[in-house]
Design an enzyme around this catalytic site. Structure first.
Site, PDB file in Angstrom:
ATOM      1  N   ASP A  73      34.492  35.163  23.068  1.00  0.00           N
ATOM      2  CA  ASP A  73      32.920  35.270  22.535  1.00  0.00           C
ATOM      3  C   ASP A  73      33.011  33.655  21.830  1.00  0.00           C
ATOM      4  OD1 ASP A  73      34.889  35.530  20.367  1.00  0.00           O
ATOM      5  OD2 ASP A  73      34.155  37.685  20.110  1.00  0.00           O
ATOM      6  N   ASN A  86      34.174  48.087  12.493  1.00  0.00           N
ATOM      7  CA  ASN A  86      33.315  49.062  12.877  1.00  0.00           C
ATOM      8  C   ASN A  86      33.791  49.451  14.413  1.00  0.00           C
ATOM      9  OD1 ASN A  86      32.307  46.815  14.467  1.00  0.00           O
ATOM     10  ND2 ASN A  86      30.314  46.793  13.823  1.00  0.00           N
ATOM     11  N   HIS A 123      34.222  47.219  16.938  1.00  0.00           N
ATOM     12  CA  HIS A 123      33.905  46.161  18.114  1.00  0.00           C
ATOM     13  C   HIS A 123      35.037  45.395  18.615  1.00  0.00           C
ATOM     14  CE1 HIS A 123      32.974  43.102  14.848  1.00  0.00           C
ATOM     15  NE2 HIS A 123      33.749  42.405  15.577  1.00  0.00           N
ATOM     16  N   GLU A 165      29.474  45.376  19.908  1.00  0.00           N
ATOM     17  CA  GLU A 165      29.188  46.146  18.572  1.00  0.00           C
ATOM     18  C   GLU A 165      28.836  47.836  19.066  1.00  0.00           C
ATOM     19  OE1 GLU A 165      29.480  44.795  15.906  1.00  0.00           O
ATOM     20  OE2 GLU A 165      28.352  43.177  15.486  1.00  0.00           O
TER      21      GLU A 165
END
Ligand code: GLP
Length: 237
Positions: free
Chosen positions: A62, A128, A130, A135
């Site tokens: 990313d 979370n 990810h 996400e």
């Protein structure tokens, strides 16, 4: 999933290094790489070693949208300083954060991944759940895409920036479908603030609410976690 629990991140780096070495020894040529604080000790072990990647390709997960490659906060800069300057690859790919046409950049990056099928992909995990920047709620069919970062991710990543306001609001990310195509995956997680995400990934339901739980469906995943990140698991590994 093969789960390895180590004392701390330093020990995790050694385990991560061993997986890279084993892959190289077995002919791996394409390595999927990750940024963030998690893989740093693995990269340090690689840098100290005699492993040679000069015939290999790297493909990163990313990159932030709107950040130049020479900006210290870019993932390109991170990779140069933590790995590539010391251990050059034959070629290294990252999404271009400054791409004028994001839709074209997404297509270009999908082509890169198709042309360089990943032998070993290293992953961290967000608090979370990810992976990459996929996400919670992200469709499992997506390949490279532009992501609107969640508040929780922006807040977690603010520690690398002067203020939370400076954290980009979007990123290019390899999609879950692309990640699942890697032949072998390592996921590393260290520290108590990853314990919920780790539990969801390993023992929780397989759900888009915890993107990393998709890895339960991959045939060859090595999870390297420290005792703190393992602290909420109900089974002993
Ligand atoms: N896109 C990255 C992920 O690839 C990384 O795994 C995660 C955890 O970061 P850290 O390793 O710093 O905890 O956060 C970022 O948002």
């Amino acid at each position: 999933m093969k789960v390895i629990v180590v004392k701390d991140q330093a020990a995790g780096g050694v385990e991560g290094y061993k997986v890279f070495k084993n892959a190289l020894d077995n002919g791996a040529k394409v390595f999927g790489l990750a940024t963030g604080s998690t893989p740093v000790t693995t990269y340090q072990e690689i840098v100290k070693s005699d492993l040679d990647f000069s015939n290999c390709t790297s493909v990163n997960l990313d990159e932030y949208v709107g950040i130049a490659p020479d900006n210290e906060q870019s993932y390109k800069y991170f990779m140069q300083s933590h790995l590539f300057d010391q251990k050059p690859f034959k070629q290294s790919f990252l999404p271009n954060g400054l791409a004028a046409n994001p839709a074209e950049e997404v297509k270009r990056y999908d082509k890169v991944i198709d042309e360089h099928p990943i032998d070993l992909q290293i992953l961290g995990i967000g608090r979370n759940g990810h992976i990459g920047f996929n996400e919670p709620g992200t469709s499992r069919d997506v390949t490279t895409h532009v992501v609107d970062l969640t508040e929780s991710t922006i807040e977690a990543n603010a520690r690398f920036f002067e203020s939370e306001n400076d954290v980009p609001k979007q990123a290019f990310s390899m999609g879950l479908a692309s990640i699942m195509k890697s032949k072998h995956l390592i996921l590393e997680a260290f520290g108590e603030n990853k314990a919920d995400a780790v539990k969801g990934m390993i023992e929780g339901p397989d759900t888009v609410d915890c993107p990393a739980s998709i890895l339960q469906n991959h045939p060859d995943v090595t999870v390297i976690i420290d005792e703190a990140a393992a602290s909420k698991l109900s089974k002993k590994y």
